[in-house]
Design an enzyme around this catalytic site. Structure first.
Site, PDB file in Angstrom:
ATOM      1  N   ARG A  45     -12.800 -17.311 -34.380  1.00 50.39           N
ATOM      2  CA  ARG A  45     -12.279 -16.208 -33.579  1.00 50.39           C
ATOM      3  C   ARG A  45     -11.721 -16.763 -32.277  1.00 50.39           C
ATOM      4  O   ARG A  45     -12.456 -17.387 -31.504  1.00 50.39           O
ATOM      5  CB  ARG A  45     -13.366 -15.170 -33.271  1.00 50.39           C
ATOM      6  CG  ARG A  45     -12.788 -13.947 -32.535  1.00 50.39           C
ATOM      7  CD  ARG A  45     -13.795 -12.834 -32.391  1.00 50.39           C
ATOM      8  NE  ARG A  45     -14.796 -13.139 -31.386  1.00 50.39           N
ATOM      9  CZ  ARG A  45     -15.888 -12.414 -31.173  1.00 50.39           C
ATOM     10  NH1 ARG A  45     -16.129 -11.373 -31.936  1.00 50.39           N
ATOM     11  NH2 ARG A  45     -16.743 -12.742 -30.232  1.00 50.39           N
ATOM     12  N   SER A 114     -15.301  -5.109 -40.156  1.00 51.22           N
ATOM     13  CA  SER A 114     -16.258  -4.621 -39.163  1.00 51.22           C
ATOM     14  C   SER A 114     -16.376  -3.103 -39.247  1.00 51.22           C
ATOM     15  O   SER A 114     -15.358  -2.405 -39.318  1.00 51.22           O
ATOM     16  CB  SER A 114     -15.814  -5.010 -37.748  1.00 51.22           C
ATOM     17  OG  SER A 114     -15.909  -6.397 -37.553  1.00 51.22           O
ATOM     18  N   LYS A 146     -17.316 -10.060 -26.404  1.00 49.79           N
ATOM     19  CA  LYS A 146     -16.125  -9.356 -26.883  1.00 49.79           C
ATOM     20  C   LYS A 146     -15.912  -8.122 -26.009  1.00 49.79           C
ATOM     21  O   LYS A 146     -16.491  -7.063 -26.262  1.00 49.79           O
ATOM     22  CB  LYS A 146     -16.289  -8.969 -28.352  1.00 49.79           C
ATOM     23  CG  LYS A 146     -14.992  -8.476 -28.973  1.00 49.79           C
ATOM     24  CD  LYS A 146     -15.165  -8.200 -30.466  1.00 49.79           C
ATOM     25  CE  LYS A 146     -13.835  -7.740 -31.061  1.00 49.79           C
ATOM     26  NZ  LYS A 146     -13.966  -7.396 -32.492  1.00 49.79           N
TER      27      LYS A 146
END
Length: 209
Positions: A45, A114, A146
């Site tokens: 990520r 997700s 995040k």
């Protein structure tokens, strides 16, 4: 869509990379140490940076993971999965539609989604068979890695989704060492971690705690 015969993923210890947290230690070195310590899946990520830099880092991780049996999953940038040589992709609720993502990566690679609410699970259940391989559920608790993450749902929502999901679920968000046992008691297949590994000076010691 007919369900293909993809091998199930081992989600027990799901590492999500964070270049900023890894710092001078580096993402490649962090991943190598995490796999040696028992990480079973790695998600790349990197929301910042160019596609070219993302591909270069992804290819470097493919080399790090070669021969380990640990798959590399690409977050969000589904169009780069094949170029990197990754084993699949993971998308969020605000990313590409799962059906489009499945078409892009083909039937042989894995796809995760997700979800934060039981409503998201219901929407996933309406997808064509074979679209998804697993769900990432969370954030379970508030987290710092995040900034645009959804509100935390807590372990109750996590357990509710895991019980109703036909796919294996991995818990994510605010999971430190002290919360792992509680999360595993919610019926998930694994836990996803970022700061519990990235930036830690002794990854193996963190695993043993």
């Amino acid at each position: 869509m007919t369900a293909p015969a993809r091998a199930p993923l081992d989600l027990r210890l799901y590492l999500i990379t964070d270049t900023r947290l890894c710092g001078a230690h580096g993402v490649e070195r962090t991943v190598a140490e995490a796999v040696a310590a028992g990480a079973t899946l790695v998600q790349l990520r990197e929301p910042q940076g160019s596609d070219a830099d993302f591909v270069a880092l992804g290819r470097a991780l493919v080399q790090v993971l070669a021969g380990s049996g640990v798959p590399l999953i690409v977050n969000d940038r589904v169009h780069l999965v094949a170029e990197i040589g990754a084993d699949g992709a993971h998308i969020g609720q605000g990313d590409m539609h799962p059906v489009q993502a499945r078409r892009l990566i083909g039937p042989a690679r894995s796809l995760g989604l997700s979800v934060q609410t039981p409503g998201h699970l219901q929407a996933a259940l309406a997808l064509p068979e074979g679209t998804l391989d697993y769900l990432g559920v969370g954030p379970v608790w508030a987290q710092q890695t995040k900034p645009d993450a959804a509100p935390a749902g807590g372990p109750e929502v996590l357990a509710r989704i895991a019980r109703a999901s036909p796919w294996p679920c991995v818990a994510i968000g605010g999971i430190d060492i002290g919360r792992v046992a509680q999360v595993r008691g919610c019926g998930v297949a694994g836990v996803a971690v970022v700061s519990a590994i990235c930036g830690q000076p002794d990854v193996e010691a963190r695993r043993d705690k």
